[in-house]
Write a protein that holds these residues in place. Structure first.
Motif, PDB file in Angstrom:
ATOM      1  N   GLY A 421       0.809  -1.216   0.000  1.00  0.00           N
ATOM      2  CA  GLY A 421       0.000   0.000   0.000  1.00  0.00           C
ATOM      3  C   GLY A 421       0.843   1.268   0.000  1.00  0.00           C
ATOM      4  N   TRP A 422       0.244   2.333   0.514  1.00  0.00           N
ATOM      5  CA  TRP A 422       0.907   3.637   0.516  1.00  0.00           C
ATOM      6  C   TRP A 422       1.973   3.728   1.613  1.00  0.00           C
ATOM      7  N   THR A 423       3.127   4.309   1.239  1.00  0.00           N
ATOM      8  CA  THR A 423       4.123   4.646   2.269  1.00  0.00           C
ATOM      9  C   THR A 423       3.667   5.927   2.978  1.00  0.00           C
ATOM     10  N   PRO A 424       4.202   6.234   4.175  1.00  0.00           N
ATOM     11  CA  PRO A 424       3.843   7.503   4.839  1.00  0.00           C
ATOM     12  C   PRO A 424       4.296   8.702   4.008  1.00  0.00           C
ATOM     13  N   TRP A 425       3.582   9.799   4.178  1.00  0.00           N
ATOM     14  CA  TRP A 425       3.996  11.040   3.514  1.00  0.00           C
ATOM     15  C   TRP A 425       5.337  11.510   4.085  1.00  0.00           C
ATOM     16  N   GLU A 426       6.209  11.924   3.205  1.00  0.00           N
ATOM     17  CA  GLU A 426       7.477  12.492   3.656  1.00  0.00           C
ATOM     18  C   GLU A 426       7.638  13.882   3.053  1.00  0.00           C
ATOM     19  N   LYS A 427       7.864  14.852   3.940  1.00  0.00           N
ATOM     20  CA  LYS A 427       7.989  16.238   3.493  1.00  0.00           C
ATOM     21  C   LYS A 427       9.345  16.458   2.834  1.00  0.00           C
ATOM     22  N   ILE A 428       9.366  17.203   1.721  1.00  0.00           N
ATOM     23  CA  ILE A 428      10.623  17.439   1.018  1.00  0.00           C
ATOM     24  C   ILE A 428      10.925  18.932   0.840  1.00  0.00           C
ATOM     25  N   SER A 429      10.032  19.816   1.255  1.00  0.00           N
ATOM     26  CA  SER A 429      10.323  21.256   1.218  1.00  0.00           C
ATOM     27  C   SER A 429       9.349  21.989   2.133  1.00  0.00           C
ATOM     28  N   GLY A 430       9.681  23.245   2.427  1.00  0.00           N
ATOM     29  CA  GLY A 430       8.808  24.069   3.248  1.00  0.00           C
ATOM     30  C   GLY A 430       8.889  23.750   4.727  1.00  0.00           C
ATOM     31  N   PHE A 431      10.100  23.468   5.255  1.00  0.00           N
ATOM     32  CA  PHE A 431      10.248  23.078   6.656  1.00  0.00           C
ATOM     33  C   PHE A 431      10.048  24.274   7.586  1.00  0.00           C
ATOM     34  N   ALA A 432       9.484  23.994   8.756  1.00  0.00           N
ATOM     35  CA  ALA A 432       9.187  25.030   9.747  1.00  0.00           C
ATOM     36  C   ALA A 432      10.448  25.389  10.537  1.00  0.00           C
ATOM     37  N   HIS A 433      10.512  26.649  10.991  1.00  0.00           N
ATOM     38  CA  HIS A 433      11.590  27.082  11.877  1.00  0.00           C
ATOM     39  C   HIS A 433      11.066  28.202  12.763  1.00  0.00           C
ATOM     40  N   THR A 434      11.478  28.166  14.056  1.00  0.00           N
ATOM     41  CA  THR A 434      10.979  29.115  15.047  1.00  0.00           C
ATOM     42  C   THR A 434      12.120  29.560  15.951  1.00  0.00           C
ATOM     43  N   ASN A 435      12.120  30.832  16.326  1.00  0.00           N
ATOM     44  CA  ASN A 435      13.089  31.392  17.265  1.00  0.00           C
ATOM     45  C   ASN A 435      12.311  32.246  18.260  1.00  0.00           C
ATOM     46  N   THR A 536      17.775  16.421  19.032  1.00  0.00           N
ATOM     47  CA  THR A 536      16.760  16.202  18.006  1.00  0.00           C
ATOM     48  C   THR A 536      15.552  15.518  18.633  1.00  0.00           C
ATOM     49  N   VAL A 537      14.357  15.880  18.150  1.00  0.00           N
ATOM     50  CA  VAL A 537      13.111  15.348  18.719  1.00  0.00           C
ATOM     51  C   VAL A 537      12.225  14.866  17.577  1.00  0.00           C
ATOM     52  N   PRO A 538      11.914  13.564  17.486  1.00  0.00           N
ATOM     53  CA  PRO A 538      10.930  13.086  16.509  1.00  0.00           C
ATOM     54  C   PRO A 538       9.526  13.321  17.048  1.00  0.00           C
ATOM     55  N   ALA A 539       8.677  13.872  16.209  1.00  0.00           N
ATOM     56  CA  ALA A 539       7.329  14.198  16.689  1.00  0.00           C
ATOM     57  C   ALA A 539       6.341  14.093  15.549  1.00  0.00           C
ATOM     58  N   ASN A 540       5.069  13.914  15.943  1.00  0.00           N
ATOM     59  CA  ASN A 540       3.983  13.879  14.977  1.00  0.00           C
ATOM     60  C   ASN A 540       3.297  15.232  14.921  1.00  0.00           C
ATOM     61  N   ALA A 541       2.547  15.454  13.861  1.00  0.00           N
ATOM     62  CA  ALA A 541       1.796  16.695  13.749  1.00  0.00           C
ATOM     63  C   ALA A 541       0.887  16.845  14.965  1.00  0.00           C
ATOM     64  N   GLY A 542       0.908  17.996  15.604  1.00  0.00           N
ATOM     65  CA  GLY A 542       0.098  18.252  16.787  1.00  0.00           C
ATOM     66  C   GLY A 542       0.821  18.025  18.094  1.00  0.00           C
ATOM     67  N   ASP A 543       1.939  17.307  18.105  1.00  0.00           N
ATOM     68  CA  ASP A 543       2.726  17.151  19.327  1.00  0.00           C
ATOM     69  C   ASP A 543       3.294  18.517  19.728  1.00  0.00           C
ATOM     70  N   ASP A 572      15.035  27.686  20.107  1.00  0.00           N
ATOM     71  CA  ASP A 572      15.031  27.573  18.654  1.00  0.00           C
ATOM     72  C   ASP A 572      14.593  26.176  18.250  1.00  0.00           C
ATOM     73  N   ILE A 573      13.679  26.098  17.269  1.00  0.00           N
ATOM     74  CA  ILE A 573      13.216  24.804  16.755  1.00  0.00           C
ATOM     75  C   ILE A 573      13.303  24.838  15.238  1.00  0.00           C
ATOM     76  N   THR A 574      13.937  23.835  14.643  1.00  0.00           N
ATOM     77  CA  THR A 574      14.057  23.734  13.190  1.00  0.00           C
ATOM     78  C   THR A 574      13.597  22.352  12.744  1.00  0.00           C
ATOM     79  N   GLU A 575      12.654  22.333  11.800  1.00  0.00           N
ATOM     80  CA  GLU A 575      12.183  21.063  11.234  1.00  0.00           C
ATOM     81  C   GLU A 575      13.251  20.547  10.279  1.00  0.00           C
ATOM     82  N   MET A 576      13.804  19.354  10.591  1.00  0.00           N
ATOM     83  CA  MET A 576      14.919  18.823   9.808  1.00  0.00           C
ATOM     84  C   MET A 576      14.477  17.807   8.767  1.00  0.00           C
ATOM     85  N   GLY A 577      13.499  16.997   9.068  1.00  0.00           N
ATOM     86  CA  GLY A 577      13.048  15.953   8.167  1.00  0.00           C
ATOM     87  C   GLY A 577      11.535  15.895   8.127  1.00  0.00           C
ATOM     88  N   GLY A 578      11.020  15.414   7.032  1.00  0.00           N
ATOM     89  CA  GLY A 578       9.574  15.458   6.856  1.00  0.00           C
ATOM     90  C   GLY A 578       8.840  14.203   7.256  1.00  0.00           C
TER      91      GLY A 578
END
Length: 584
Positions: A421-435, A536-543, A572-578
């Motif tokens: 079936g379908w693999t999970p969605w993986e983000k490839i651009s537009g990563f979030a960053h916060t300071n 580094t922190v792995p997290a799901n959307a909404g965490d 500071d938080i930077t989204e590294m992988g999708g």
């Protein structure tokens, strides 16, 4: 015969002629002795100053009064008050030492400028070449001081070199060396003997046999012309090893254009017949067309005229090539395999099997508020399906950077596998960053684990930081790099600070730890402590991610997070992988 006195006279002794003569002779001798004594100025009686009560008088010759009066009236020998006013304002400082030698030595490390200004007077000097602001050789000289901002230095070296330097309005000139007559004569002789810079007769003989051909005629026109019927290229070859300009009639043989041309050529080497062996030619006609040609007399000869395109002509050709390509595509390709799926053909449910999609490239619009499994609630989907085992799907967020759509951008990809079936969605651009930073001082409660109140946004690409709860809410599933730093007011007492990352309200990682137990505790000795760390922190959307700090210390002096700016206190938080990869 000396006078002999008779001292035995009796009252009745007779006085005769001999007695009277003896008396006269005695009186005469007495007068002579008295006169001699009177004229004797050598103190015959040896009288002393003390005997005359003149013991304090110096043994000097005393002038006569008339001589003294004459001296007293001599005005050339005496000083007047008027002359003393003049002299009191005259030169009082020394230019040399008492023995006539120079007054000041200026050696290594001493600055001539500082010495000259500091003296505030004219002086003589010796200065070594390694002194500061010295000429390049040791000198002796004099500095003539006009004021603290003006002066003149003149110095002489042992070899006779004379140097001069000026101070004008507080600005020093460079040392200027003046040449002696002997030095000028010697330098002129060296120059005269330098054969490298002078022209000799042999040089002239060589030049007289050198390049004499003209690239233009005497009035500045072309060096030669090629008329109708004449071979233009052969005329250039015939000139042998030379360079020049030319004019060619449009009907000349081997002309690059039907229009007349003007150009430039160069021929090198020379064959046995006197003609050029290699060369090139550049020509332009009056229509602004440019041509080049190259001559290799040993192999191919002339390689042929090549036209050089202008920018306008090149653009016209590029435009025509693009137009021809579009026409070719429209004529030879159809839109059968590149289709926009609309209406019932558009697959809105992200859970639909990949086998339900048509082959080829298809585009679909995902409407507002879709919650079936696409990364965002609306966007565009592109399907690249070769077959049921070779299928890749892209999701493009179509939000903008304003309002409530700030977090609706980015690109995700997933793949369809017929077996799994379908693999999970993986983000490839537009990563979030916060300071985010802090505001004001924050009290740290002794013995407690407390959340740090990060409440000042500096930058937040996806509006993902909640300043009311001091937490970062993950806009997408993925891997996030978290950096945090705190600057704490502290005193010289036992202290223990531990900084942790909390994920969804639970401790995830300890990223910094400071502990200190000073040998000499003091409640009055203050120093600040920096606590900094990252993970580094792995997290799901909404965490959500927060920063906590444990505080422990001795004494009663309260501790605070300082009110420093964001380069001390930051979150500071930077989204590294999708994609939040699963644990194993």
């Amino acid at each position: 015969m000396a006078y002999e006195a008779k001292t035995d006279w009796l009252p009745d002794d007779p006085i005769n002629e001999d007695d009277v003569n003896r008396w006269e002779k005695g009186i005469e001798e007495a007068h002579k002795g008295l006169a001699a004594h009177k004229n004797d100025m050598n103190n015959p009686h040896k009288v002393t100053k003390e005997q005359l009560d003149l013991g304090n008088v110096d043994n000097v010759q005393q002038a006569a009064k008339k001589d003294f009066d004459l001296h007293n009236q001599d005005q050339e020998r005496h000083v007047t008050n008027e002359e003393r006013a003049k002299w009191n304002g005259a030169q009082l400082s020394k230019m040399t030492k008492d023995d006539g030698s120079i007054l000041i030595n200026i050696g290594q490390g001493y600055d001539f400028h500082s010495v000259a200004i500091g003296q505030k007077k004219t002086f003589t000097f010796y200065m070594s070449s390694d002194a500061i602001n010295a000429p390049p050789q040791a000198v002796r000289g004099i500095y003539l001081c006009s004021s603290s901002t003006s002066g003149e230095a003149m110095a002489m070296a042992a070899d006779g070199g004379f140097w001069r330097k000026s101070l004008v309005n507080g600005t020093w000139s460079d040392w200027i060396k003046y040449e002696t007559e002997e030095g000028s004569i010697e330098r002129l002789a060296v120059h005269t003997d330098n054969k490298d810079i002078h022209v000799t007769k042999s040089d002239k003989d060589k030049w007289n046999a050198a390049q004499l051909s003209k690239i233009t005629n005497d009035v500045g026109g072309v060096s030669f012309a090629v008329n109708e019927g004449e071979d233009m290229l052969q005329a250039i070859i015939n000139r042998g090893r030379s360079m020049g300009t030319f004019y060619a009639n449009g009907k000349a043989v081997n002309s690059p254009s039907t229009a007349s041309t003007r150009g430039f050529y160069q021929m090198t080497s020379q064959s046995s017949d006197g003609k050029g062996s290699y060369g090139w030619v550049y020509a332009m006609d009056y229509r602004n067309n440019v041509f080049t040609n190259y001559w290799d007399g040993n192999t191919v000869g002339w390689q042929g005229w090549k036209k050089i395109e202008t920018e306008t002509a090149s653009q016209e050709k590029a435009d025509k090539a693009l137009s021809d390509a579009k026409a070719f595509v429209q004529e030879n390709f159809t839109n059968q395999k590149l289709t926009v799926l609309t209406g019932t053909n558009a697959i809105q449910d992200a859970r639909t099997s990949g086998e339900s999609y048509p082959l080829g490239l298809t585009l679909m619009d995902i409407g507002q508020g879709n919650t079936t499994g696409y990364p965002l609630r609306y966007g565009i989907v592109k399907n690249e399906k070769y077959n049921n085992s070779r299928f890749t799907q892209y999701f493009y967020g179509t939000g903008n950077e304003s309002g409530t759509y700030i977090d609706s951008t980015g690109v995700w990809v997933r793949h369809w596998w017929s077996g799994s079936g379908w693999t999970p969605w993986e983000k490839i651009s537009g990563f979030a960053h916060t300071n985010v930073g802090t505001t004001g001082k924050q009290l740290l409660i002794k013995g407690e684990q407390q959340k740090v109140r990060f409440n000042r946004k500096i930058k937040d690409s996806h509006n993902a930081f909640d300043v009311t709860n001091n937490r970062f809410i993950c806009p997408n599933s993925g891997m996030f790099l978290v950096n945090a730093g705190l600057y704490i007011e502290n005193v010289q007492r036992y202290a223990n600070y531990e900084m942790e990352i909390y994920l969804n309200g639970k401790i995830y990682k300890n990223i910094a730890h400071y502990r200190n137990s000073p040998a000499n505790p003091s409640d009055t000795t203050q120093f600040n402590v920096g606590v900094y760390g990252a993970a580094t922190v792995p997290a799901n959307a909404g965490d959500y991610i927060e920063i906590y700090l444990y505080v422990g210390y001795d004494g009663d002096v309260q501790r605070y997070i300082t009110d420093n700016s964001g380069w001390y206190n930051y979150f500071d938080i930077t989204e590294m992988g999708g994609r939040n990869y699963p644990r194993f």
